[in-house]
Enzyme design. Structure first.
Site, mmCIF file in Angstrom:
data_model
loop_
_atom_site.group_PDB
_atom_site.id
_atom_site.type_symbol
_atom_site.label_atom_id
_atom_site.label_comp_id
_atom_site.label_asym_id
_atom_site.label_seq_id
_atom_site.Cartn_x
_atom_site.Cartn_y
_atom_site.Cartn_z
ATOM 1 N N TYR A 55 0.801 -1.251 0.068
ATOM 2 C CA TYR A 55 0.065 0.029 0.006
ATOM 3 C C TYR A 55 1.004 1.193 0.044
ATOM 4 O O TYR A 55 0.444 2.287 -0.675
ATOM 5 C CB TYR A 55 -0.910 -0.088 1.276
ATOM 6 C CG TYR A 55 -2.078 -0.816 0.749
ATOM 7 C CD1 TYR A 55 -2.217 -2.552 1.238
ATOM 8 C CD2 TYR A 55 -3.207 -0.392 0.121
ATOM 9 C CE1 TYR A 55 -3.226 -3.080 0.918
ATOM 10 C CE2 TYR A 55 -4.160 -1.460 -0.388
ATOM 11 C CZ TYR A 55 -4.193 -2.850 0.034
ATOM 12 O OH TYR A 55 -5.147 -3.430 -0.487
ATOM 13 N N HIS A 103 -14.891 1.787 -0.679
ATOM 14 C CA HIS A 103 -13.829 1.001 -0.607
ATOM 15 C C HIS A 103 -12.720 1.650 0.435
ATOM 16 O O HIS A 103 -11.745 1.147 0.723
ATOM 17 C CB HIS A 103 -13.282 0.295 -1.616
ATOM 18 C CG HIS A 103 -14.191 -0.715 -2.295
ATOM 19 N ND1 HIS A 103 -14.161 -1.084 -3.874
ATOM 20 C CD2 HIS A 103 -15.361 -1.171 -2.001
ATOM 21 C CE1 HIS A 103 -15.022 -1.786 -3.889
ATOM 22 N NE2 HIS A 103 -15.664 -2.156 -2.856
ATOM 23 N N CYS A 140 -6.043 3.002 13.172
ATOM 24 C CA CYS A 140 -5.529 2.558 14.310
ATOM 25 C C CYS A 140 -6.293 1.170 14.690
ATOM 26 O O CYS A 140 -7.463 1.516 14.922
ATOM 27 C CB CYS A 140 -5.470 3.625 15.520
ATOM 28 S SG CYS A 140 -4.756 2.637 17.001
ATOM 29 N N CYS A 184 -3.780 7.380 19.839
ATOM 30 C CA CYS A 184 -3.907 6.696 21.536
ATOM 31 C C CYS A 184 -2.418 6.353 21.532
ATOM 32 O O CYS A 184 -1.925 5.810 22.521
ATOM 33 C CB CYS A 184 -4.512 5.217 21.262
ATOM 34 S SG CYS A 184 -4.073 4.148 20.161
ATOM 35 N N GLY A 200 -15.907 3.239 -15.577
ATOM 36 C CA GLY A 200 -14.631 2.697 -15.464
ATOM 37 C C GLY A 200 -14.706 1.362 -14.169
ATOM 38 O O GLY A 200 -13.819 1.379 -13.685
ATOM 39 N N THR A 201 -15.717 0.782 -14.449
ATOM 40 C CA THR A 201 -15.885 -0.471 -13.567
ATOM 41 C C THR A 201 -16.131 -1.803 -14.058
ATOM 42 O O THR A 201 -17.104 -1.671 -15.116
ATOM 43 C CB THR A 201 -16.700 0.225 -12.367
ATOM 44 O OG1 THR A 201 -16.777 -1.246 -11.402
ATOM 45 C CG2 THR A 201 -18.047 0.106 -12.545
HETATM 46 N N1 APR Z 1 -11.557 4.497 -19.359
HETATM 47 C C1 APR Z 1 -12.791 3.745 -19.163
HETATM 48 N N2 APR Z 1 -12.623 2.784 -18.529
HETATM 49 C C2 APR Z 1 -11.530 2.070 -18.337
HETATM 50 C C3 APR Z 1 -10.248 2.592 -18.774
HETATM 51 C C4 APR Z 1 -10.342 3.692 -19.415
HETATM 52 N N3 APR Z 1 -9.136 4.627 -19.533
HETATM 53 N N4 APR Z 1 -9.419 1.790 -18.491
HETATM 54 C C5 APR Z 1 -9.790 0.523 -17.875
HETATM 55 N N5 APR Z 1 -11.252 0.753 -18.052
HETATM 56 C C6 APR Z 1 -12.105 -0.143 -17.653
HETATM 57 C C7 APR Z 1 -11.874 -1.508 -18.012
HETATM 58 O O1 APR Z 1 -12.325 -2.000 -19.283
HETATM 59 C C8 APR Z 1 -12.638 -2.283 -16.731
HETATM 60 O O2 APR Z 1 -13.898 -2.553 -16.941
HETATM 61 O O3 APR Z 1 -12.416 0.092 -16.180
HETATM 62 C C9 APR Z 1 -12.689 -1.187 -15.650
HETATM 63 C C10 APR Z 1 -11.809 -1.643 -14.377
HETATM 64 O O4 APR Z 1 -12.250 -2.813 -13.816
HETATM 65 P P1 APR Z 1 -11.388 -3.315 -12.541
HETATM 66 O O5 APR Z 1 -9.982 -3.430 -12.978
HETATM 67 O O6 APR Z 1 -11.941 -4.477 -12.035
HETATM 68 O O7 APR Z 1 -11.658 -2.134 -11.265
HETATM 69 P P2 APR Z 1 -12.845 -1.773 -10.716
HETATM 70 O O8 APR Z 1 -14.140 -2.406 -11.182
HETATM 71 O O9 APR Z 1 -12.947 -0.445 -9.960
HETATM 72 O O10 APR Z 1 -12.669 -3.094 -9.405
HETATM 73 C C11 APR Z 1 -13.721 -2.801 -8.167
HETATM 74 O O11 APR Z 1 -12.045 -4.519 -7.035
HETATM 75 O O12 APR Z 1 -10.473 -5.571 -6.359
HETATM 76 C C12 APR Z 1 -11.449 -4.632 -5.998
HETATM 77 O O13 APR Z 1 -11.268 -2.917 -4.294
HETATM 78 C C13 APR Z 1 -10.984 -3.226 -5.594
HETATM 79 O O14 APR Z 1 -12.204 -1.314 -6.001
HETATM 80 C C14 APR Z 1 -11.783 -2.271 -6.664
HETATM 81 C C15 APR Z 1 -12.963 -3.391 -6.970
#
Ligand code: APR
Length: 236
Positions: A56, A112, A120, A142, A179-180
């Protein structure tokens, strides 16, 4: 939907990818290079705190060095413009970086946790933390040494602010995921929660996510391009 009043936005690692912060599940992503079970669980921290803290520390240095991109800026602008109309943008992020805040977003819900805070494990106090965190560091509240951990949610732990998130989601008139990958719950289930309430849904992503079939509409491309364009079409 033109001129929505309340928008629920869920962001993931893809919104910070163009700021140089790695995603998790793309090719070469964090979980392709590191084993999350050895670095992102309470058990890993108990078994080998130095390795977990070092992982981290490396990510925190990356966050501190990163710069918000046009996607973060577009969301901050949209938050302000919606508020000016008496509306609300509820920004829920899975990300532990502070790029939304540094782009000007005023209300960010980090489900998250936040990498730039340390907690702590003796007194539960949370302290802003921008430098490296080691077992030599004592809790500013503490004084306990060797008990500080990143204030992020690990696998097997309960995400934060779930009640507030669900209240905001069910009150929204538009749900947008940016972006997920739709791989991790409960966040991955939010699009279906929205659909069940008849709330229009849109996915803004580099490519179709695991959840793509659940969305009414989609905008594909890099978030720094696709998101500002999408928000502009909403008048934001
Ligand atoms: N623009 C838009 N989307 C993008 C880009 C970009 N430049 N680059 C990547 N992506 C997309 C990918 O296609 C993918 O669908 O972003 C997504 C990232 O997916 P993950 O890597 O799985 O990330 P995330 O969805 O945030 O993961 C969720 O998993 O491990 C845990 O805690 C961690 O918060 C995280 C959670």
């Amino acid at each position: 939907m033109k001129n929505p009043k309340t928008i629920f936005v869920l962001t993931g690692a893809g919104v910070s990818a163009e700021s140089g912060l790695g995603t998790f599940r793309d090719r070469g992503g964090l979980w392709a290079r590191f084993d999350p079970m050895k670095l992102a669980t309470p058990e890993a921290y108990a078994a080998d705190p130095d390795t977990v803290l070092d992982f981290y520390n490396h990510r925190r240095r990356g966050v501190v060095a990163a710069v918000p991109n046009a996607a973060h800026a577009a969301l901050a602008r949209a938050e302000t413009r919606l508020a000016e109309r008496g509306g609300r943008l509820f920004l829920c992020t899975q990300n532990v970086d502070d790029l939304h805040e540094r782009a000007g977003a005023r209300a960010v819900t980090h489900m998250h946790g936040e990498l730039l805070k340390a907690r702590c494990t003796a007194c539960e106090a949370v302290t802003p933390w921008h430098g490296d965190l080691t077992r030599a560091d004592a809790c500013p509240a503490c004084g306990a040494a060797g008990r500080m951990r990143p204030d992020v949610v690990w696998f097997g732990e309960m995400p934060k602010h779930l009640d507030a998130i669900e209240r905001a989601l069910t009150a929204a008139d538009l749900f947008v995921a940016v972006g997920t990958s739709g791989a991790v719950y409960p966040a991955a289930g939010y699009v279906r929660l929205a659909k069940a309430r008849g709330i229009p849904t849109c996915e803004v992503n580099l490519e179709p996510s695991d959840n793509a079939d659940a969305f009414d509409t989609a905008e594909y491309g890099p978030a720094s391009v696709a998101l500002p364009a999408y928000l502009a079409r909403l008048g934001l």
